[in-house]
Design a protein around this motif. Sequence first.
Motif, PDB file in Angstrom:
ATOM      1  N   GLN A  89      87.966  20.836  61.116  1.00 45.67           N
ATOM      2  CA  GLN A  89      87.295  19.551  61.044  1.00 45.67           C
ATOM      3  C   GLN A  89      88.013  18.637  60.052  1.00 45.67           C
ATOM      4  O   GLN A  89      88.660  19.114  59.122  1.00 45.67           O
ATOM      5  CB  GLN A  89      85.835  19.736  60.606  1.00 45.67           C
ATOM      6  CG  GLN A  89      84.995  20.541  61.581  1.00 45.67           C
ATOM      7  CD  GLN A  89      84.894  19.869  62.940  1.00 45.67           C
ATOM      8  OE1 GLN A  89      84.649  18.664  63.025  1.00 45.67           O
ATOM      9  NE2 GLN A  89      85.102  20.639  63.993  1.00 45.67           N
ATOM     10  N   PRO A 112      75.247   8.331  55.149  1.00 39.95           N
ATOM     11  CA  PRO A 112      74.518   9.555  55.516  1.00 39.95           C
ATOM     12  C   PRO A 112      74.940  10.135  56.865  1.00 39.95           C
ATOM     13  O   PRO A 112      75.211  11.338  56.975  1.00 39.95           O
ATOM     14  CB  PRO A 112      73.055   9.099  55.526  1.00 39.95           C
ATOM     15  CG  PRO A 112      73.024   7.946  54.577  1.00 39.95           C
ATOM     16  CD  PRO A 112      74.317   7.239  54.789  1.00 39.95           C
ATOM     17  N   ALA A 113      75.020   9.277  57.887  1.00 34.74           N
ATOM     18  CA  ALA A 113      75.391   9.765  59.221  1.00 34.74           C
ATOM     19  C   ALA A 113      76.846  10.212  59.256  1.00 34.74           C
ATOM     20  O   ALA A 113      77.184  11.214  59.900  1.00 34.74           O
ATOM     21  CB  ALA A 113      75.149   8.667  60.258  1.00 34.74           C
ATOM     22  N   LEU A 115      78.747  11.403  56.737  1.00 32.35           N
ATOM     23  CA  LEU A 115      78.954  12.666  56.029  1.00 32.35           C
ATOM     24  C   LEU A 115      78.219  13.829  56.692  1.00 32.35           C
ATOM     25  O   LEU A 115      78.615  14.983  56.528  1.00 32.35           O
ATOM     26  CB  LEU A 115      78.516  12.522  54.573  1.00 32.35           C
ATOM     27  CG  LEU A 115      79.363  11.568  53.732  1.00 32.35           C
ATOM     28  CD1 LEU A 115      78.864  11.515  52.306  1.00 32.35           C
ATOM     29  CD2 LEU A 115      80.831  11.961  53.772  1.00 32.35           C
ATOM     30  N   GLN A 116      77.170  13.533  57.437  1.00 35.92           N
ATOM     31  CA  GLN A 116      76.519  14.602  58.193  1.00 35.92           C
ATOM     32  C   GLN A 116      77.442  15.094  59.301  1.00 35.92           C
ATOM     33  O   GLN A 116      77.506  16.294  59.584  1.00 35.92           O
ATOM     34  CB  GLN A 116      75.208  14.106  58.786  1.00 35.92           C
ATOM     35  CG  GLN A 116      74.421  15.193  59.518  1.00 35.92           C
ATOM     36  CD  GLN A 116      73.091  14.698  60.032  1.00 35.92           C
ATOM     37  OE1 GLN A 116      72.886  13.493  60.212  1.00 35.92           O
ATOM     38  NE2 GLN A 116      72.162  15.606  60.260  1.00 35.92           N
ATOM     39  N   ARG A 117      78.184  14.177  59.904  1.00 37.99           N
ATOM     40  CA  ARG A 117      79.114  14.550  60.970  1.00 37.99           C
ATOM     41  C   ARG A 117      80.397  15.146  60.407  1.00 37.99           C
ATOM     42  O   ARG A 117      80.986  16.051  61.001  1.00 37.99           O
ATOM     43  CB  ARG A 117      79.445  13.331  61.838  1.00 37.99           C
ATOM     44  CG  ARG A 117      80.283  13.680  63.065  1.00 37.99           C
ATOM     45  CD  ARG A 117      80.685  12.468  63.871  1.00 37.99           C
ATOM     46  NE  ARG A 117      79.552  11.702  64.386  1.00 37.99           N
ATOM     47  CZ  ARG A 117      79.685  10.647  65.190  1.00 37.99           C
ATOM     48  NH1 ARG A 117      80.911  10.241  65.544  1.00 37.99           N
ATOM     49  NH2 ARG A 117      78.612  10.004  65.615  1.00 37.99           N
ATOM     50  N   PRO A 119      81.229  16.624  56.973  1.00 38.19           N
ATOM     51  CA  PRO A 119      80.847  17.024  55.609  1.00 38.19           C
ATOM     52  C   PRO A 119      82.015  17.375  54.699  1.00 38.19           C
ATOM     53  O   PRO A 119      81.850  17.400  53.477  1.00 38.19           O
ATOM     54  CB  PRO A 119      79.953  18.248  55.848  1.00 38.19           C
ATOM     55  CG  PRO A 119      80.373  18.784  57.183  1.00 38.19           C
ATOM     56  CD  PRO A 119      80.748  17.591  57.996  1.00 38.19           C
TER      57      PRO A 119
END
Length: 307
Positions: A89, A112-113, A115-117, A119
């Motif tokens: 990744q 937020p979105a 770093l969620q995808r 990390p």
Amino acid sequence: METLNSIECFVRSAEAGSFSEAARRLGLTSAAVGKNVAKLEASLGVRLFQRSTRSLTLTEAGERFLVEVGDGLSVIQNAVANLASADGQPAGTLKISMGAAFGRHFIVPLLPAFLQRFPAITPDWHFDNRRVDLIAEGYDAAIGGGFELPDGIVARTLAPAHGVLVAAPDYFTDREPPRSPADLPHYDGILIRSPQIGRVRPWPLRNRANEQMPVALRARMTMSDPDAACEATRLGMGIALTSMPNALPYLESGRLIRVLPDWYVEMGSVSIYFAAQKLLPAKTRAFVDFVVEHFQRERLAKRFSAI
């Protein structure tokens, strides 16, 4: 890898013209950069720089070596970075430059979105209203507009960059609003100095019929930050010409209104730009695609349009 680090020190020193400036860009000490270059010269058996107390210049051999390794360095570094990505990744520190108000309103909320995808990516985001040198300053990408792209840089357009005249809703309580651009010299102007040229740009206003008129506000004050100019405008200090991305949060909240809404300024486009490379780092590609997708999904290009 040690040789690769030495080559990078050589390339950055050649670009900057000094070990100290190369050290600043690389996050090293000047002594470390000089030592790495000396190691490279020793391993190659040639002198790459002519050194003096005041200057650092390439030798003939150094000039040839720079031509041969300059482009390949970034390709190798990106290949190593992509290979070292966490579990396949995108990973690593992501250094991005963007305008302060633009970044705060439209990019920071994506964290937020994003770093969620992804990390394994660590944001290193710089908020500055200036044009940066991506390659020399070590940025992965930047968001901005209103200037020609230098060689070796490509861009993906996010939205039009339109400028609009704005004022506080109660600014016209005791005065008539302007009916045409010809009336603007009678009003106080809150002017914004361009970070690219260091002065107020003489933008022409235009309408849907493509008629053009000058922005001839009476200069009351000049500011270097568009968000500060919007705040001064909100306080009823005058009329400002600012870009739609900066004005939009104020317009949508009702804190500011458009003046002469049939007129606007064409400022080019808002783009995300990055180095033109065959092998773009995975972290950079992830960020670029994520931002482009967000702008398309939220129809921000339409919201940024003044037409």
